[in-house]
Design an enzyme around this catalytic site. Sequence first.
Site, PDB file in Angstrom:
ATOM      1  N   HIS A  39      39.435  10.256   2.173  1.00 14.15           N
ATOM      2  CA  HIS A  39      39.353  11.161   3.321  1.00 14.15           C
ATOM      3  C   HIS A  39      38.947  12.558   2.865  1.00 14.15           C
ATOM      4  O   HIS A  39      39.419  13.049   1.848  1.00 14.15           O
ATOM      5  CB  HIS A  39      40.716  11.201   4.007  1.00 14.15           C
ATOM      6  CG  HIS A  39      40.780  12.125   5.178  1.00 14.15           C
ATOM      7  ND1 HIS A  39      40.034  11.938   6.316  1.00 14.15           N
ATOM      8  CD2 HIS A  39      41.505  13.241   5.386  1.00 14.15           C
ATOM      9  CE1 HIS A  39      40.305  12.904   7.171  1.00 14.15           C
ATOM     10  NE2 HIS A  39      41.194  13.711   6.627  1.00 14.15           N
ATOM     11  N   ASP A  52      33.456  15.014   5.776  1.00 16.70           N
ATOM     12  CA  ASP A  52      33.683  16.021   6.823  1.00 16.70           C
ATOM     13  C   ASP A  52      32.546  17.003   6.838  1.00 16.70           C
ATOM     14  O   ASP A  52      31.869  17.235   5.922  1.00 16.70           O
ATOM     15  CB  ASP A  52      34.996  16.769   6.584  1.00 16.70           C
ATOM     16  CG  ASP A  52      36.201  15.911   6.946  1.00 16.70           C
ATOM     17  OD1 ASP A  52      36.090  15.047   7.816  1.00 16.70           O
ATOM     18  OD2 ASP A  52      37.248  16.117   6.329  1.00 16.70           O
ATOM     19  N   GLU A  85      34.875   8.771   3.773  1.00 19.17           N
ATOM     20  CA  GLU A  85      34.800   9.498   5.044  1.00 19.17           C
ATOM     21  C   GLU A  85      34.500  10.946   4.694  1.00 19.17           C
ATOM     22  O   GLU A  85      35.235  11.576   3.943  1.00 19.17           O
ATOM     23  CB  GLU A  85      36.126   9.367   5.793  1.00 19.17           C
ATOM     24  CG  GLU A  85      36.151  10.034   7.146  1.00 19.17           C
ATOM     25  CD  GLU A  85      36.574  11.494   7.084  1.00 19.17           C
ATOM     26  OE1 GLU A  85      36.102  12.258   7.939  1.00 19.17           O
ATOM     27  OE2 GLU A  85      37.354  11.867   6.202  1.00 19.17           O
TER      28      GLU A  85
END
Length: 33
Positions: free
Chosen positions: A11, A33, A31
Amino acid sequence: ANKRPVWIMAHMVNAVAQIDEFVNLGANSIETD
């Protein structure tokens, strides 16, 4: 038996260098951002 995939998500991967770090820790999905 029906086996469902298990996703170990890395993440907040915000740098290319972090991909290797998280994969080495066992992540099998990324993932960003």
